[in-house]
Motif scaffolding. Structure first.
Motif, PDB file in Angstrom:
ATOM      1  N   THR A  24     -40.837  -8.626  -3.485  1.00  0.00           N
ATOM      2  CA  THR A  24     -41.467  -9.637  -4.333  1.00  0.00           C
ATOM      3  C   THR A  24     -41.688  -9.044  -5.721  1.00  0.00           C
ATOM      4  O   THR A  24     -42.247  -7.951  -5.857  1.00  0.00           O
ATOM      5  CB  THR A  24     -42.811 -10.106  -3.749  1.00  0.00           C
ATOM      6  OG1 THR A  24     -42.590 -10.664  -2.446  1.00  0.00           O
ATOM      7  CG2 THR A  24     -43.455 -11.165  -4.641  1.00  0.00           C
ATOM      8  N   PHE A  25     -41.217  -9.772  -6.745  1.00  0.00           N
ATOM      9  CA  PHE A  25     -41.384  -9.358  -8.139  1.00  0.00           C
ATOM     10  C   PHE A  25     -42.259 -10.370  -8.858  1.00  0.00           C
ATOM     11  O   PHE A  25     -42.249 -11.560  -8.534  1.00  0.00           O
ATOM     12  CB  PHE A  25     -40.026  -9.282  -8.842  1.00  0.00           C
ATOM     13  CG  PHE A  25     -39.037  -8.366  -8.171  1.00  0.00           C
ATOM     14  CD1 PHE A  25     -39.178  -6.992  -8.242  1.00  0.00           C
ATOM     15  CD2 PHE A  25     -37.972  -8.885  -7.455  1.00  0.00           C
ATOM     16  CE1 PHE A  25     -38.274  -6.144  -7.618  1.00  0.00           C
ATOM     17  CE2 PHE A  25     -37.054  -8.049  -6.829  1.00  0.00           C
ATOM     18  CZ  PHE A  25     -37.212  -6.665  -6.919  1.00  0.00           C
ATOM     19  N   ARG A  26     -43.014  -9.889  -9.854  1.00  0.00           N
ATOM     20  CA  ARG A  26     -43.841 -10.786 -10.665  1.00  0.00           C
ATOM     21  C   ARG A  26     -43.200 -10.964 -12.040  1.00  0.00           C
ATOM     22  O   ARG A  26     -43.001 -10.000 -12.772  1.00  0.00           O
ATOM     23  CB  ARG A  26     -45.269 -10.262 -10.822  1.00  0.00           C
ATOM     24  CG  ARG A  26     -46.163 -11.193 -11.669  1.00  0.00           C
ATOM     25  CD  ARG A  26     -47.633 -10.876 -11.506  1.00  0.00           C
ATOM     26  NE  ARG A  26     -48.102 -11.162 -10.156  1.00  0.00           N
ATOM     27  CZ  ARG A  26     -48.469 -12.371  -9.730  1.00  0.00           C
ATOM     28  NH1 ARG A  26     -48.400 -13.423 -10.540  1.00  0.00           N
ATOM     29  NH2 ARG A  26     -48.891 -12.553  -8.500  1.00  0.00           N
ATOM     30  N   HIS A  37     -33.881 -16.488  -1.360  1.00  0.00           N
ATOM     31  CA  HIS A  37     -34.910 -16.146  -2.345  1.00  0.00           C
ATOM     32  C   HIS A  37     -35.631 -17.423  -2.777  1.00  0.00           C
ATOM     33  O   HIS A  37     -35.101 -18.527  -2.647  1.00  0.00           O
ATOM     34  CB  HIS A  37     -34.309 -15.431  -3.558  1.00  0.00           C
ATOM     35  CG  HIS A  37     -33.279 -16.244  -4.292  1.00  0.00           C
ATOM     36  ND1 HIS A  37     -31.954 -16.316  -3.901  1.00  0.00           N
ATOM     37  CD2 HIS A  37     -33.382 -17.042  -5.395  1.00  0.00           C
ATOM     38  CE1 HIS A  37     -31.288 -17.100  -4.723  1.00  0.00           C
ATOM     39  NE2 HIS A  37     -32.130 -17.563  -5.639  1.00  0.00           N
ATOM     40  N   ARG A  38     -36.850 -17.227  -3.281  1.00  0.00           N
ATOM     41  CA  ARG A  38     -37.670 -18.360  -3.730  1.00  0.00           C
ATOM     42  C   ARG A  38     -38.449 -17.971  -4.972  1.00  0.00           C
ATOM     43  O   ARG A  38     -39.018 -16.864  -5.041  1.00  0.00           O
ATOM     44  CB  ARG A  38     -38.658 -18.788  -2.632  1.00  0.00           C
ATOM     45  CG  ARG A  38     -38.007 -19.337  -1.385  1.00  0.00           C
ATOM     46  CD  ARG A  38     -39.040 -19.984  -0.467  1.00  0.00           C
ATOM     47  NE  ARG A  38     -39.984 -18.990   0.059  1.00  0.00           N
ATOM     48  CZ  ARG A  38     -39.799 -18.324   1.195  1.00  0.00           C
ATOM     49  NH1 ARG A  38     -38.697 -18.518   1.908  1.00  0.00           N
ATOM     50  NH2 ARG A  38     -40.697 -17.457   1.619  1.00  0.00           N
ATOM     51  N   PHE A  39     -38.495 -18.872  -5.959  1.00  0.00           N
ATOM     52  CA  PHE A  39     -39.348 -18.712  -7.131  1.00  0.00           C
ATOM     53  C   PHE A  39     -40.642 -19.479  -6.865  1.00  0.00           C
ATOM     54  O   PHE A  39     -40.605 -20.678  -6.572  1.00  0.00           O
ATOM     55  CB  PHE A  39     -38.659 -19.257  -8.382  1.00  0.00           C
ATOM     56  CG  PHE A  39     -37.495 -18.416  -8.840  1.00  0.00           C
ATOM     57  CD1 PHE A  39     -37.668 -17.429  -9.808  1.00  0.00           C
ATOM     58  CD2 PHE A  39     -36.230 -18.605  -8.301  1.00  0.00           C
ATOM     59  CE1 PHE A  39     -36.595 -16.647 -10.234  1.00  0.00           C
ATOM     60  CE2 PHE A  39     -35.154 -17.835  -8.718  1.00  0.00           C
ATOM     61  CZ  PHE A  39     -35.334 -16.848  -9.688  1.00  0.00           C
ATOM     62  N   LEU A  48     -41.249 -13.949  -7.507  1.00  0.00           N
ATOM     63  CA  LEU A  48     -39.904 -14.111  -6.963  1.00  0.00           C
ATOM     64  C   LEU A  48     -39.838 -13.343  -5.655  1.00  0.00           C
ATOM     65  O   LEU A  48     -39.893 -12.115  -5.639  1.00  0.00           O
ATOM     66  CB  LEU A  48     -38.856 -13.583  -7.946  1.00  0.00           C
ATOM     67  CG  LEU A  48     -37.426 -13.432  -7.383  1.00  0.00           C
ATOM     68  CD1 LEU A  48     -36.891 -14.750  -6.851  1.00  0.00           C
ATOM     69  CD2 LEU A  48     -36.497 -12.847  -8.443  1.00  0.00           C
ATOM     70  N   TRP A  49     -39.744 -14.081  -4.537  1.00  0.00           N
ATOM     71  CA  TRP A  49     -39.575 -13.466  -3.222  1.00  0.00           C
ATOM     72  C   TRP A  49     -38.097 -13.502  -2.890  1.00  0.00           C
ATOM     73  O   TRP A  49     -37.430 -14.539  -3.038  1.00  0.00           O
ATOM     74  CB  TRP A  49     -40.353 -14.244  -2.166  1.00  0.00           C
ATOM     75  CG  TRP A  49     -40.082 -13.763  -0.764  1.00  0.00           C
ATOM     76  CD1 TRP A  49     -40.749 -12.803  -0.079  1.00  0.00           C
ATOM     77  CD2 TRP A  49     -39.037 -14.232   0.115  1.00  0.00           C
ATOM     78  NE1 TRP A  49     -40.196 -12.622   1.171  1.00  0.00           N
ATOM     79  CE2 TRP A  49     -39.145 -13.477   1.311  1.00  0.00           C
ATOM     80  CE3 TRP A  49     -38.026 -15.184   0.003  1.00  0.00           C
ATOM     81  CZ2 TRP A  49     -38.276 -13.675   2.386  1.00  0.00           C
ATOM     82  CZ3 TRP A  49     -37.146 -15.368   1.063  1.00  0.00           C
ATOM     83  CH2 TRP A  49     -37.284 -14.635   2.243  1.00  0.00           C
ATOM     84  N   THR A  50     -37.561 -12.389  -2.438  1.00  0.00           N
ATOM     85  CA  THR A  50     -36.138 -12.343  -2.173  1.00  0.00           C
ATOM     86  C   THR A  50     -35.805 -11.372  -1.049  1.00  0.00           C
ATOM     87  O   THR A  50     -36.457 -10.333  -0.900  1.00  0.00           O
ATOM     88  CB  THR A  50     -35.357 -11.932  -3.442  1.00  0.00           C
ATOM     89  OG1 THR A  50     -33.964 -11.759  -3.123  1.00  0.00           O
ATOM     90  CG2 THR A  50     -35.893 -10.644  -4.038  1.00  0.00           C
ATOM     91  N   PHE A  69     -42.340  -4.957 -10.027  1.00  0.00           N
ATOM     92  CA  PHE A  69     -42.444  -4.924  -8.573  1.00  0.00           C
ATOM     93  C   PHE A  69     -43.871  -5.220  -8.127  1.00  0.00           C
ATOM     94  O   PHE A  69     -44.834  -4.695  -8.677  1.00  0.00           O
ATOM     95  CB  PHE A  69     -42.026  -3.537  -8.076  1.00  0.00           C
ATOM     96  CG  PHE A  69     -42.204  -3.323  -6.598  1.00  0.00           C
ATOM     97  CD1 PHE A  69     -41.210  -3.681  -5.711  1.00  0.00           C
ATOM     98  CD2 PHE A  69     -43.365  -2.751  -6.094  1.00  0.00           C
ATOM     99  CE1 PHE A  69     -41.366  -3.474  -4.338  1.00  0.00           C
ATOM    100  CE2 PHE A  69     -43.536  -2.538  -4.736  1.00  0.00           C
ATOM    101  CZ  PHE A  69     -42.531  -2.896  -3.860  1.00  0.00           C
ATOM    102  N   GLU A  70     -44.008  -6.065  -7.107  1.00  0.00           N
ATOM    103  CA  GLU A  70     -45.311  -6.370  -6.519  1.00  0.00           C
ATOM    104  C   GLU A  70     -45.469  -5.733  -5.138  1.00  0.00           C
ATOM    105  O   GLU A  70     -46.422  -5.031  -4.870  1.00  0.00           O
ATOM    106  CB  GLU A  70     -45.493  -7.889  -6.390  1.00  0.00           C
ATOM    107  CG  GLU A  70     -45.813  -8.592  -7.685  1.00  0.00           C
ATOM    108  CD  GLU A  70     -47.274  -8.390  -8.081  1.00  0.00           C
ATOM    109  OE1 GLU A  70     -48.172  -8.787  -7.314  1.00  0.00           O
ATOM    110  OE2 GLU A  70     -47.507  -7.815  -9.166  1.00  0.00           O
ATOM    111  N   ARG A  71     -44.500  -5.989  -4.253  1.00  0.00           N
ATOM    112  CA  ARG A  71     -44.594  -5.490  -2.878  1.00  0.00           C
ATOM    113  C   ARG A  71     -43.244  -5.676  -2.196  1.00  0.00           C
ATOM    114  O   ARG A  71     -42.360  -6.370  -2.712  1.00  0.00           O
ATOM    115  CB  ARG A  71     -45.675  -6.238  -2.101  1.00  0.00           C
ATOM    116  CG  ARG A  71     -45.470  -7.736  -2.033  1.00  0.00           C
ATOM    117  CD  ARG A  71     -46.671  -8.473  -1.471  1.00  0.00           C
ATOM    118  NE  ARG A  71     -46.485  -9.932  -1.509  1.00  0.00           N
ATOM    119  CZ  ARG A  71     -46.767 -10.686  -2.565  1.00  0.00           C
ATOM    120  NH1 ARG A  71     -47.257 -10.137  -3.663  1.00  0.00           N
ATOM    121  NH2 ARG A  71     -46.577 -11.999  -2.507  1.00  0.00           N
ATOM    122  N   CYS A  72     -43.099  -5.053  -1.053  1.00  0.00           N
ATOM    123  CA  CYS A  72     -41.890  -5.290  -0.264  1.00  0.00           C
ATOM    124  C   CYS A  72     -42.221  -5.199   1.218  1.00  0.00           C
ATOM    125  O   CYS A  72     -43.176  -4.518   1.616  1.00  0.00           O
ATOM    126  CB  CYS A  72     -40.766  -4.326  -0.642  1.00  0.00           C
ATOM    127  SG  CYS A  72     -41.089  -2.575  -0.379  1.00  0.00           S
TER     128      CYS A  72
END
Length: 325
Positions: A210-212, A97-99, A110-112, A170-173
């Motif tokens: 990906t979460f915002r 994961h990455r912030f 936050l991509w995970t 939630f942004e996307r997956c």
């Protein structure tokens, strides 16, 4: 008598997945240790996947060979049958994961990968000062499970005035669709509902999400963490002491199933090694680790009959029934 996947088919899986992933396949792997219920027989084949690419590869291989498969995260909200699973269990431990803060450092993506544990991400986000996930502390789930179920909890104390959903951040997956296409989808595709998403109705696999998040006040976020953990600890049995799968039954017209089971006189009722929790009547616990899936299924049926006889309402289970019983 259980029918296993043929040995030669598993051998084909090993070949198709190649030296790296195929070499990790384990046969007749007991599943109880991978579930929060601590119940479940062996899987014909079992493999740990440590990246989103490996997850996609394992699913594609199983589909190509027409081998039944199940993607396993933390093993919450499921009951695995005593006879185990006939096919391939793909244990998703892809946790990179990455912030990624914006230039002003007021918001952060936050991509995970989908095998990341929500609790780990929550604690790291709060430590870094990013708000949005802290509400879901204490709920056992991976990212994939959180998106699949639209993870939710009550808004902060003292009001607790509404339900907050993971859909709100939630942004996307990235998914592997049931048509074997890898693509990025947004909330419109996911169709978030209460305990529901498109993933309940299609065999898509969440690979990453990906979460915002937003810059938050550390004191407020830590207060929410402690209050939510305290709230859950006072109402739910501790998994470390009394293993469970969480809530067993769906609400009926907004009424909690636990209230109906309690009013039917079954709170604390035992059947074999399974018990309706004395703390929360919509949770069945594995007392002393001795319960079987059969015990749990029979206790579920007892609760359903009692509620139907007393209230004329049929309880529906919300946990997944996996494998052979």
């Amino acid at each position: 008598m259980a029918t296993t996947v043929a040995t030669h088919t598993i051998d084909e899986l090993v070949v198709r997945l190649g030296p790296a992933l195929g070499g990790r396949i384990r046969r007749a792997e007991p599943l109880a240790q991978y579930t929060t219920f601590r119940i479940g027989g062996p899987a014909d084949a079992f493999v740990d996947v440590t990246t989103a690419d490996e997850l996609a590869d394992a699913v594609l291989a199983a589909r190509a060979l027409q081998v039944p498969y199940f993607v396993l995260g933390l093993g919450a909200n499921i009951l695995v049958g005593d006879k185990g699973y006939r096919g391939l269990v793909i244990h998703n431990v892809a946790r990179r994961h990455r912030f990624l803060p914006d230039a002003a450092k007021t918001t952060c993506e936050l991509w995970t990968e989908s095998g990341a544990v929500m609790q780990d991400l929550i604690l790291e986000a709060v430590e870094r000062g990013w708000s949005g996930l802290e509400h879901y502390i204490g709920i056992p789930s991976t990212v994939g499970g959180a998106v699949w179920q639209n993870l939710h909890f009550l808004s902060p104390a003292p009001e607790r005035e509404r339900t907050m959903f993971i859909a709100e951040v939630f942004e996307r997956c990235d998914i592997l669709s049931e048509e074997n296409e890898r693509k990025t989808v947004d909330a419109d595709y996911v169709q978030f509902g209460y305990d529901d998403t498109v993933f309940h109705h299609r065999r898509d696999i969440v690979l990453t999400a990906t979460f915002r998040l937003e810059r938050g006040d550390p004191d407020r976020m830590n207060r929410i963490l402690h209050e939510n953990l305290s709230w859950r600890g006072a109402r739910h049995p501790w998994l470390q002491v009394h293993p469970s799968a969480g809530s067993i039954f769906k609400k009926i017209e907004g009424v909690g199933a636990g209230r109906l089971i309690d009013q039917a006189g079954l709170k604390g009722f035992r059947h074999g090694g399974a018990q309706i929790s004395p703390m929360h009547a919509n949770i069945i616990v594995n007392r002393a680790g001795t319960a079987t899936a059969t015990d749990v299924r029979e206790l579920i049926a007892i609760a359903q009959r009692a509620v139907e006889e007393k209230f004329g309402q049929r309880l529906e289970t919300e946990i997944g029934m996996i494998g052979e019983f």
